[in-house]
Design a protein around this motif. Structure first.
Motif, PDB file in Angstrom:
ATOM      1  N   GLY A 141      24.587  35.627  37.689  1.00 50.85           N
ATOM      2  CA  GLY A 141      25.102  35.599  36.758  1.00 50.85           C
ATOM      3  C   GLY A 141      26.320  36.581  35.817  1.00 50.85           C
ATOM      4  N   ASN A 142      26.590  37.975  36.763  1.00 52.20           N
ATOM      5  CA  ASN A 142      27.062  38.917  36.557  1.00 52.20           C
ATOM      6  C   ASN A 142      28.654  38.892  36.865  1.00 52.20           C
ATOM      7  OD1 ASN A 142      26.017  40.836  34.634  1.00 52.20           O
ATOM      8  ND2 ASN A 142      24.165  40.635  35.942  1.00 52.20           N
ATOM      9  N   ARG A 143      28.665  37.293  37.587  1.00 49.63           N
ATOM     10  CA  ARG A 143      29.993  37.778  38.237  1.00 49.63           C
ATOM     11  C   ARG A 143      30.996  36.916  37.545  1.00 49.63           C
ATOM     12  NH1 ARG A 143      30.426  37.181  43.900  1.00 49.63           N
ATOM     13  NH2 ARG A 143      28.014  36.437  44.196  1.00 49.63           N
ATOM     14  N   GLY A 144      32.554  38.283  37.487  1.00 49.55           N
ATOM     15  CA  GLY A 144      33.612  38.210  36.612  1.00 49.55           C
ATOM     16  C   GLY A 144      32.873  38.719  35.603  1.00 49.55           C
ATOM     17  N   ASN A 145      32.398  39.528  35.194  1.00 50.39           N
ATOM     18  CA  ASN A 145      31.966  40.264  34.059  1.00 50.39           C
ATOM     19  C   ASN A 145      32.501  41.352  34.589  1.00 50.39           C
ATOM     20  OD1 ASN A 145      30.555  38.149  32.830  1.00 50.39           O
ATOM     21  ND2 ASN A 145      28.480  38.283  33.283  1.00 50.39           N
ATOM     22  N   SER A 146      32.829  42.144  32.985  1.00 51.73           N
ATOM     23  CA  SER A 146      32.807  43.847  33.726  1.00 51.73           C
ATOM     24  C   SER A 146      32.057  44.596  34.534  1.00 51.73           C
ATOM     25  CB  SER A 146      32.751  44.718  32.148  1.00 51.73           C
ATOM     26  OG  SER A 146      33.772  46.031  32.403  1.00 51.73           O
ATOM     27  N   GLY A 147      32.576  45.130  35.734  1.00 48.65           N
ATOM     28  CA  GLY A 147      32.068  46.152  36.436  1.00 48.65           C
ATOM     29  C   GLY A 147      31.721  44.981  37.642  1.00 48.65           C
ATOM     30  N   PHE A 148      32.008  43.283  37.557  1.00 51.82           N
ATOM     31  CA  PHE A 148      31.340  42.446  37.821  1.00 51.82           C
ATOM     32  C   PHE A 148      32.585  42.098  39.060  1.00 51.82           C
ATOM     33  CE2 PHE A 148      28.411  40.594  40.616  1.00 51.82           C
ATOM     34  CZ  PHE A 148      28.327  41.230  41.940  1.00 51.82           C
ATOM     35  N   THR A 149      33.576  42.027  38.060  1.00 45.71           N
ATOM     36  CA  THR A 149      35.016  41.192  38.772  1.00 45.71           C
ATOM     37  C   THR A 149      35.431  41.477  40.077  1.00 45.71           C
ATOM     38  OG1 THR A 149      36.441  42.728  38.087  1.00 45.71           O
ATOM     39  CG2 THR A 149      35.713  41.133  36.192  1.00 45.71           C
ATOM     40  N   GLU A 150      35.919  40.226  40.511  1.00 46.82           N
ATOM     41  CA  GLU A 150      36.670  40.193  42.190  1.00 46.82           C
ATOM     42  C   GLU A 150      38.038  41.400  41.693  1.00 46.82           C
ATOM     43  OE1 GLU A 150      35.893  38.380  44.574  1.00 46.82           O
ATOM     44  OE2 GLU A 150      34.042  38.088  43.066  1.00 46.82           O
ATOM     45  N   GLU A 151      38.600  41.756  40.913  1.00 47.94           N
ATOM     46  CA  GLU A 151      39.276  42.743  40.753  1.00 47.94           C
ATOM     47  C   GLU A 151      38.746  44.060  41.063  1.00 47.94           C
ATOM     48  OE1 GLU A 151      41.170  39.308  37.871  1.00 47.94           O
ATOM     49  OE2 GLU A 151      39.223  40.238  38.661  1.00 47.94           O
ATOM     50  N   GLU A 152      37.990  44.645  40.298  1.00 51.36           N
ATOM     51  CA  GLU A 152      37.176  45.777  40.153  1.00 51.36           C
ATOM     52  C   GLU A 152      36.653  45.981  41.943  1.00 51.36           C
ATOM     53  OE1 GLU A 152      35.458  46.235  36.381  1.00 51.36           O
ATOM     54  OE2 GLU A 152      34.965  44.545  36.622  1.00 51.36           O
ATOM     55  N   ARG A 184      34.110  44.599  27.836  1.00 53.17           N
ATOM     56  CA  ARG A 184      33.519  43.589  27.672  1.00 53.17           C
ATOM     57  C   ARG A 184      34.039  42.564  28.088  1.00 53.17           C
ATOM     58  NH1 ARG A 184      28.356  41.947  26.877  1.00 53.17           N
ATOM     59  NH2 ARG A 184      27.864  44.110  26.117  1.00 53.17           N
ATOM     60  N   ASP A 185      35.314  42.359  27.876  1.00 51.40           N
ATOM     61  CA  ASP A 185      35.956  41.391  27.305  1.00 51.40           C
ATOM     62  C   ASP A 185      37.593  41.502  28.240  1.00 51.40           C
ATOM     63  OD1 ASP A 185      37.674  43.753  25.784  1.00 51.40           O
ATOM     64  OD2 ASP A 185      37.799  42.332  24.220  1.00 51.40           O
ATOM     65  N   LEU A 186      36.886  42.456  29.215  1.00 50.76           N
ATOM     66  CA  LEU A 186      37.982  42.589  30.524  1.00 50.76           C
ATOM     67  C   LEU A 186      39.426  42.903  29.876  1.00 50.76           C
ATOM     68  CD1 LEU A 186      36.868  39.888  32.798  1.00 50.76           C
ATOM     69  CD2 LEU A 186      36.275  42.160  32.512  1.00 50.76           C
ATOM     70  N   SER A 187      39.690  43.868  28.597  1.00 49.19           N
ATOM     71  CA  SER A 187      41.035  43.843  27.573  1.00 49.19           C
ATOM     72  C   SER A 187      41.106  45.600  28.510  1.00 49.19           C
ATOM     73  CB  SER A 187      40.502  43.926  26.009  1.00 49.19           C
ATOM     74  OG  SER A 187      39.653  45.632  25.870  1.00 49.19           O
ATOM     75  N   ARG A 188      41.116  45.885  29.086  1.00 46.70           N
ATOM     76  CA  ARG A 188      41.296  46.339  29.998  1.00 46.70           C
ATOM     77  C   ARG A 188      41.145  46.855  31.754  1.00 46.70           C
ATOM     78  NH1 ARG A 188      39.974  53.500  29.265  1.00 46.70           N
ATOM     79  NH2 ARG A 188      41.790  53.941  28.373  1.00 46.70           N
ATOM     80  N   LEU A 189      41.830  45.648  31.238  1.00 47.55           N
ATOM     81  CA  LEU A 189      41.292  45.795  32.973  1.00 47.55           C
ATOM     82  C   LEU A 189      42.288  45.622  33.863  1.00 47.55           C
ATOM     83  CD1 LEU A 189      39.577  44.482  35.586  1.00 47.55           C
ATOM     84  CD2 LEU A 189      40.815  41.930  35.325  1.00 47.55           C
ATOM     85  N   ASP A 190      43.245  45.242  33.533  1.00 44.63           N
ATOM     86  CA  ASP A 190      45.207  45.555  33.804  1.00 44.63           C
ATOM     87  C   ASP A 190      44.911  46.815  34.616  1.00 44.63           C
ATOM     88  OD1 ASP A 190      45.313  42.548  34.267  1.00 44.63           O
ATOM     89  OD2 ASP A 190      46.923  42.377  32.541  1.00 44.63           O
ATOM     90  N   TYR A 191      44.811  47.599  32.836  1.00 49.82           N
ATOM     91  CA  TYR A 191      45.308  49.034  33.196  1.00 49.82           C
ATOM     92  C   TYR A 191      43.757  50.109  33.713  1.00 49.82           C
ATOM     93  CZ  TYR A 191      43.934  54.007  31.703  1.00 49.82           C
ATOM     94  OH  TYR A 191      43.817  55.798  31.766  1.00 49.82           O
ATOM     95  N   ARG A 192      42.617  49.363  33.827  1.00 55.39           N
ATOM     96  CA  ARG A 192      41.784  49.814  35.039  1.00 55.39           C
ATOM     97  C   ARG A 192      42.860  49.445  36.411  1.00 55.39           C
ATOM     98  NH1 ARG A 192      35.805  49.656  36.027  1.00 55.39           N
ATOM     99  NH2 ARG A 192      36.111  49.394  38.481  1.00 55.39           N
ATOM    100  N   VAL A 193      42.816  48.698  36.810  1.00 55.29           N
ATOM    101  CA  VAL A 193      43.398  48.930  38.312  1.00 55.29           C
ATOM    102  C   VAL A 193      44.587  48.931  38.307  1.00 55.29           C
ATOM    103  CG1 VAL A 193      45.072  46.367  39.392  1.00 55.29           C
ATOM    104  CG2 VAL A 193      43.127  45.746  37.981  1.00 55.29           C
ATOM    105  N   GLU A 194      45.542  49.284  37.786  1.00 55.38           N
ATOM    106  CA  GLU A 194      46.603  50.114  37.754  1.00 55.38           C
ATOM    107  C   GLU A 194      45.543  51.950  38.094  1.00 55.38           C
ATOM    108  OE1 GLU A 194      48.690  53.775  36.851  1.00 55.38           O
ATOM    109  OE2 GLU A 194      47.259  52.445  35.551  1.00 55.38           O
TER     110      GLU A 194
END
Length: 252
Positions: free
Chosen positions: A159-170, A111-121
């Motif tokens: 409303g969900n843009r930028g949230n976990s599961g709907f970020t531009e990166e993912e 939820r806080d995108l703390s694992r986003l960098d790991y997710r992208v890798e």
């Protein structure tokens, strides 16, 4: 041939809510599940003698995990992206004569995108793995990919843009995967079908009002696209916060 994929959010709980009955009703040749949330010996699954079972357990108890139940014996089975290196039990690969089947539970960015960098890798490694398989034979990929690909795949895109599961990166990584030679089977057949979701929050009334996300997929190598017969979403099937998705292929 029919394949089914379902994030069961705890297989023991889902079995108590009709999982086995659903498997038999589906008449699937292969059933893939994610988030089994169990260890070896913690369940007796009465699917019948037709099914062979393969499990990838997470090291952490009650967490993640994948499994495949198949009526067709695979030529080989691989656990993880590299040899048995996946401590969260997220990937199982079964090799058949005509294709590879990969079931996956993609890491959540949190939820806080703390694992986003790991997710992208992780996404980059996973895409490389699938491309390498595809050089050998076609690939079928299924599972909870933890991303709503486009605005049509989520009820409240704005409303969900930028949230976990709907970020531009993912979403970007999902589109990179498709650009690497894979087809979203549901959108291949139903490019404009709205309100077709596979996951709903457990908040009261959300599922009843169909305020959901489409985050569970079947992807196939482009060379398998002509074999796609049907791609389904069994939104009426309860037992998890996700519903099953299916793919029917015409294979020789």
């Amino acid at each position: 041939m029919k394949l089914v994929s379902w994030n069961v959010n705890g297989l023991r709980s889902c079995v108590n809510k009709g999982f086995v009955d659903y498997v038999h009703r589906s008449e699937a040749d292969i059933v893939c599940v994610q988030e089994t949330k169990l260890q070896e010996g913690q369940i007796e699954l009465a699917l019948g003698e037709k099914f062979q079972t393969y499990w990838n357990y997470a090291v952490k108890k009650g967490y993640s995990g994948t499994a495949v139940f198949t009526k067709h014996e695979p030529l080989s089975v691989r656990y993880g992206i590299e040899d048995n290196e996946e401590p969260e039990g997220r990937i199982l690969t079964l090799e058949f004569e005509a294709y590879y089947l990969v079931t996956v539970y993609t890491p959540n960015a949190k939820r806080d995108l703390s694992r986003l960098d790991y997710r992208v890798e992780w996404e980059d490694r996973f895409r490389g793995y699938l491309k390498a398989l595809d050089e050998v034979k076609p690939v079928v990929v299924c599972g909870d990919l933890n991303v709503a690909r486009e605005d049509i795949d989520i009820k409240n895109a704005k409303g969900n843009r930028g949230n976990s599961g709907f970020t531009e990166e993912e979403r970007g990584k999902m589109n990179e995967l498709l650009g690497a030679g894979f087809v979203d089977t549901f959108r291949h057949l139903y490019p404009d079908r709205a309100d077709a979701f596979t996951w709903w929050s457990n908040m009261p009334g959300v599922r009843e009002r169909n305020v959901g996300w489409r985050i569970d997929y079947f992807l196939v190598s482009e060379k398998l696209a002509p074999a796609i017969v049907d791609a389904g979403i069994d939104a009426h099937v309860l037992g998890s916060d996700h519903c099953p998705v299916s793919l029917t292929l015409a294979l020789d």
